[in-house]
Design a protein around this motif. Structure first.
Motif, short mmCIF file in Angstrom:
data_model
loop_
_atom_site.label_atom_id
_atom_site.label_comp_id
_atom_site.label_asym_id
_atom_site.label_seq_id
_atom_site.Cartn_x
_atom_site.Cartn_y
_atom_site.Cartn_z
N GLU A 125 65.80 69.60 103.64
CA GLU A 125 66.53 69.48 102.60
C GLU A 125 68.27 68.09 103.00
OE1 GLU A 125 66.60 71.57 99.56
OE2 GLU A 125 64.03 72.02 100.20
N ALA A 126 69.20 69.28 104.09
CA ALA A 126 70.62 68.82 103.99
C ALA A 126 70.49 67.02 105.14
CB ALA A 126 71.09 69.36 104.97
N LEU A 127 68.86 67.18 105.60
CA LEU A 127 69.05 66.16 105.98
C LEU A 127 68.42 64.93 105.45
CD1 LEU A 127 69.07 64.33 109.29
CD2 LEU A 127 66.77 65.23 110.17
N ALA A 128 67.37 65.35 104.39
CA ALA A 128 67.50 64.22 103.50
C ALA A 128 68.36 63.91 102.61
CB ALA A 128 65.48 65.26 103.13
N ALA A 129 68.91 64.85 102.86
CA ALA A 129 70.64 64.57 101.62
C ALA A 129 71.22 63.41 102.12
CB ALA A 129 71.15 65.69 101.04
N ALA A 130 71.22 63.55 103.34
CA ALA A 130 72.30 63.10 104.40
C ALA A 130 71.36 61.45 104.57
CB ALA A 130 72.81 63.33 105.92
N LEU A 131 70.63 61.01 104.74
CA LEU A 131 69.76 59.99 104.84
C LEU A 131 69.78 59.30 103.28
CD1 LEU A 131 66.82 61.05 106.91
CD2 LEU A 131 68.27 59.12 106.86
N ALA A 132 69.28 60.10 102.06
CA ALA A 132 70.04 59.74 100.50
C ALA A 132 70.96 58.89 100.56
CB ALA A 132 69.10 60.30 99.60
N ARG A 134 73.16 57.72 102.68
CA ARG A 134 73.54 56.45 103.60
C ARG A 134 72.36 55.08 103.13
NH1 ARG A 134 75.24 56.33 108.75
NH2 ARG A 134 75.81 54.33 107.76
N GLY A 135 71.15 55.94 102.09
CA GLY A 135 70.95 54.67 101.08
C GLY A 135 69.24 54.42 102.32
N VAL A 136 69.21 55.11 102.82
CA VAL A 136 67.29 55.54 103.92
C VAL A 136 66.42 56.01 103.19
CG1 VAL A 136 66.68 55.49 105.55
CG2 VAL A 136 69.24 55.09 105.20
N ALA A 137 66.11 55.39 102.74
CA ALA A 137 64.34 56.30 101.93
C ALA A 137 64.40 57.26 102.67
CB ALA A 137 63.16 55.30 101.25
N VAL A 138 63.37 58.89 102.17
CA VAL A 138 63.24 59.87 102.78
C VAL A 138 61.67 60.00 102.55
CG1 VAL A 138 63.25 61.80 103.18
CG2 VAL A 138 65.37 60.68 102.54
N ASP A 139 61.08 60.35 104.34
CA ASP A 139 59.31 60.15 103.91
C ASP A 139 58.92 61.30 104.58
OD1 ASP A 139 58.97 56.91 103.59
OD2 ASP A 139 57.74 56.71 105.78
N ALA A 140 59.23 62.65 103.54
CA ALA A 140 58.54 63.75 103.81
C ALA A 140 57.64 64.55 104.34
CB ALA A 140 59.01 64.07 102.67
N VAL A 141 57.48 64.66 105.87
CA VAL A 141 56.18 64.96 106.44
C VAL A 141 55.67 66.47 105.85
CG1 VAL A 141 55.04 65.12 108.35
CG2 VAL A 141 57.11 63.01 108.34
N VAL A 142 55.04 66.29 105.72
CA VAL A 142 54.12 68.13 105.10
C VAL A 142 52.97 68.28 105.92
CG1 VAL A 142 55.45 68.47 103.17
CG2 VAL A 142 53.31 67.29 103.00
N PRO A 143 52.60 69.94 105.55
CA PRO A 143 50.93 70.17 106.57
C PRO A 143 50.13 69.39 105.87
CG PRO A 143 52.07 72.15 105.94
CD PRO A 143 52.99 70.93 106.09
N GLY A 144 48.90 68.86 105.82
CA GLY A 144 47.30 68.94 105.67
C GLY A 144 47.18 70.38 105.46
N GLY A 145 45.75 70.61 104.21
CA GLY A 145 44.37 71.64 104.56
C GLY A 145 45.50 72.40 103.92
N ALA A 146 45.55 73.52 103.76
CA ALA A 146 46.06 74.50 103.03
C ALA A 146 47.24 75.12 103.39
CB ALA A 146 45.05 76.35 103.55
N GLY A 147 48.61 74.44 104.38
CA GLY A 147 49.30 73.99 104.46
C GLY A 147 50.29 72.62 103.19
N GLY A 148 49.20 72.50 102.98
CA GLY A 148 50.43 71.29 102.13
C GLY A 148 48.45 70.34 100.83
N GLY A 149 48.60 69.14 101.67
CA GLY A 149 46.88 68.91 100.75
C GLY A 149 48.09 68.71 99.38
N PRO A 150 47.39 69.06 98.80
CA PRO A 150 47.36 69.19 96.79
C PRO A 150 49.06 70.32 96.55
CG PRO A 150 45.53 69.88 97.07
CD PRO A 150 45.87 69.44 99.25
N GLN A 151 48.96 71.08 96.90
CA GLN A 151 50.53 71.19 97.03
C GLN A 151 51.50 70.83 97.69
OE1 GLN A 151 47.35 73.42 96.90
NE2 GLN A 151 48.08 73.73 95.12
#
Length: 255
Positions: A125-132, A134-151
């Motif tokens: 979250e702190a890294l995402a805020a620092a990028l924001a 600077r005006g850099v769009a953030v691509d948030a990587v999350v796991p698929g399957g039970a660990g991510g997916g729709p959630q």
């Protein structure tokens, strides 16, 4: 499916991962030097890639977020004629200390268009805020399957700067793991897999709904769907777009 630098198979857009966490032991096809990365990016865009993801490296091959590494590479790509958005990986592999990663981002003199942040890693979250900031769009990587997916979108709901959800799908994940619905203002979704999961994730991600992105490239996969070694990122892009356009019957093992 027409035109270079953003060819679409239907409404799906394709990102190319030029090098990822690969090293020289992964073969000569993986571009490592700035010159090789520029040439690979240009050929990949000409083949239809709409974005370029790159992991900047020191001369000895270590991933780095240092401005002395990131800046020259981004300049080389842009001055070399790569006109599509440039994405930089900002994972633990580039800098293990969360605070140091934030400091690196704040010291960048040349900015990418976007940066990948792995939300399973500490300090995301702190890294995402620092990028924001600077005006850099953030691509948030999350796991698929039970660990991510729709959630997956719930991981990043309300986090400033997150513009796209990036879902990593494993070889054993259920097919509905890529059915991500936007939440928290995140409208775009990119789906990808690594190695054995790469080609299945590409095809499943193409059906993940509106604002879809998928990914291929030597940073993710070294083999074509029929098991032959890929000769270049350009070849992987061309094969991926052929599959998305309905050409899966040309390649073994992809359905």
């Amino acid at each position: 499916m027409t035109g270079a630098g953003g060819v679409r198979a239907g409404r799906v857009r394709l990102q190319v991962s030029l090098n990822g966490a690969r090293t020289a032991v992964d073969g000569a096809a993986v571009p490592m030097s700035p010159r090789a990365l520029v040439e690979s990016a240009l050929r990949s865009v000409a083949a239809g890639a709409a974005e370029v993801l790159v992991s900047p490296r020191t001369p000895c091959g270590r991933e780095s977020l240092s401005p002395r590494v990131v800046g020259p590479l981004l300049r080389a790509l842009r001055e070399g004629g790569v006109a599509v958005p440039l994405v930089v990986c900002a994972s633990v592999g580039t800098e293990t200390d969360p605070g140091a990663r934030v400091a690196r981002v704040r010291s960048w003199e040349v900015l990418p268009d976007r940066a990948e942040v792995h939300f399973a890693e500490p300090g995301a979250e702190a890294l995402a805020a620092a990028l924001a900031e600077r005006g850099v769009a953030v691509d948030a990587v999350v796991p698929g399957g039970a660990g991510g997916g729709p959630q997956g979108a719930l991981w990043v709901a309300g986090v400033a700067g997150v513009a796209r959800l990036v879902v990593e799908v494993g070889a054993g994940d259920a097919g509905d793991g890529v059915g991500v619905s936007a939440a928290g203002g995140v409208r775009e979704v990119l789906v990808y897999g690594r190695d054995a999961a790469a080609w299945g994730a590409l095809l499943r991600g193409a059906g993940a709904g509106p604002h879809r992105w998928v990914r291929t490239g030597l940073g993710d996969v070294l083999l074509l769907p029929d098991g032959r070694p890929a000769r270049s990122n350009e070849e992987l892009v061309a094969v991926a777009l052929a599959l998305l356009a309905g050409g899966a019957s040309r390649y073994w093992g992809v359905t």
